[in-house]
Write a protein that holds these residues in place. Structure first.
Motif, PDB file in Angstrom:
ATOM      1  N   UNK A  11       0.825  -1.212   0.000  1.00  0.00           N
ATOM      2  CA  UNK A  11       0.000   0.000   0.000  1.00  0.00           C
ATOM      3  C   UNK A  11       0.858   1.260   0.000  1.00  0.00           C
ATOM      4  N   UNK A  12       2.105   1.145   0.444  1.00  0.00           N
ATOM      5  CA  UNK A  12       2.993   2.309   0.511  1.00  0.00           C
ATOM      6  C   UNK A  12       3.756   2.553  -0.791  1.00  0.00           C
ATOM      7  N   UNK A  13       3.651   1.645  -1.730  1.00  0.00           N
ATOM      8  CA  UNK A  13       4.369   1.798  -3.004  1.00  0.00           C
ATOM      9  C   UNK A  13       3.738   2.927  -3.801  1.00  0.00           C
ATOM     10  N   UNK A  14       4.561   3.821  -4.277  1.00  0.00           N
ATOM     11  CA  UNK A  14       4.093   4.934  -5.107  1.00  0.00           C
ATOM     12  C   UNK A  14       4.791   4.853  -6.451  1.00  0.00           C
ATOM     13  N   UNK A  15       4.021   4.884  -7.516  1.00  0.00           N
ATOM     14  CA  UNK A  15       4.576   4.848  -8.866  1.00  0.00           C
ATOM     15  C   UNK A  15       4.600   6.257  -9.434  1.00  0.00           C
ATOM     16  N   UNK A  16       5.697   6.568 -10.095  1.00  0.00           N
ATOM     17  CA  UNK A  16       5.810   7.880 -10.729  1.00  0.00           C
ATOM     18  C   UNK A  16       4.971   7.901 -12.002  1.00  0.00           C
TER      19      UNK A  16
ATOM     20  N   UNK B  34       6.640   5.691 -14.451  1.00  0.00           N
ATOM     21  CA  UNK B  34       6.366   4.276 -14.197  1.00  0.00           C
ATOM     22  C   UNK B  34       5.004   3.881 -14.764  1.00  0.00           C
ATOM     23  N   UNK B  35       3.999   4.711 -14.482  1.00  0.00           N
ATOM     24  CA  UNK B  35       2.650   4.423 -14.962  1.00  0.00           C
ATOM     25  C   UNK B  35       2.580   4.443 -16.486  1.00  0.00           C
ATOM     26  N   UNK B  36       3.287   5.375 -17.110  1.00  0.00           N
ATOM     27  CA  UNK B  36       3.305   5.436 -18.577  1.00  0.00           C
ATOM     28  C   UNK B  36       3.958   4.186 -19.157  1.00  0.00           C
ATOM     29  N   UNK B  37       5.018   3.716 -18.525  1.00  0.00           N
ATOM     30  CA  UNK B  37       5.686   2.488 -18.985  1.00  0.00           C
ATOM     31  C   UNK B  37       4.748   1.299 -18.882  1.00  0.00           C
ATOM     32  N   UNK B  38       4.059   1.183 -17.760  1.00  0.00           N
ATOM     33  CA  UNK B  38       3.117   0.070 -17.581  1.00  0.00           C
ATOM     34  C   UNK B  38       1.952   0.165 -18.564  1.00  0.00           C
ATOM     35  N   UNK B  39       1.420   1.367 -18.747  1.00  0.00           N
ATOM     36  CA  UNK B  39       0.332   1.556 -19.709  1.00  0.00           C
ATOM     37  C   UNK B  39       0.762   1.151 -21.110  1.00  0.00           C
TER      38      UNK B  39
END
Length: 53
Positions: A19-24, A27-32
């Protein structure tokens, strides 16, 4: 979002810690980009319609 459900305390601790993990935004663009719906193929589950016949 951590996925609850475990039989071992150490895995519960891992789930809570997730729950403490924060994606930049990067990071989100890479996953998308990696997991675009048009790049995912196949069935989620195998065809089980023939079982039990």
């Amino acid at each position: 979002m951590p996925i609850p459900g475990t039989r071992h305390e150490r895995y519960l601790e891992d789930n809570v810690g997730a729950a403490a993990v924060r994606l930049s935004d990067a990071d989100l663009a890479t996953l998308d980009s990696a997991f675009r719906p048009e790049n995912v193929t196949g069935e989620r589950y195998e065809d089980m319609s023939a079982l039990g016949r």
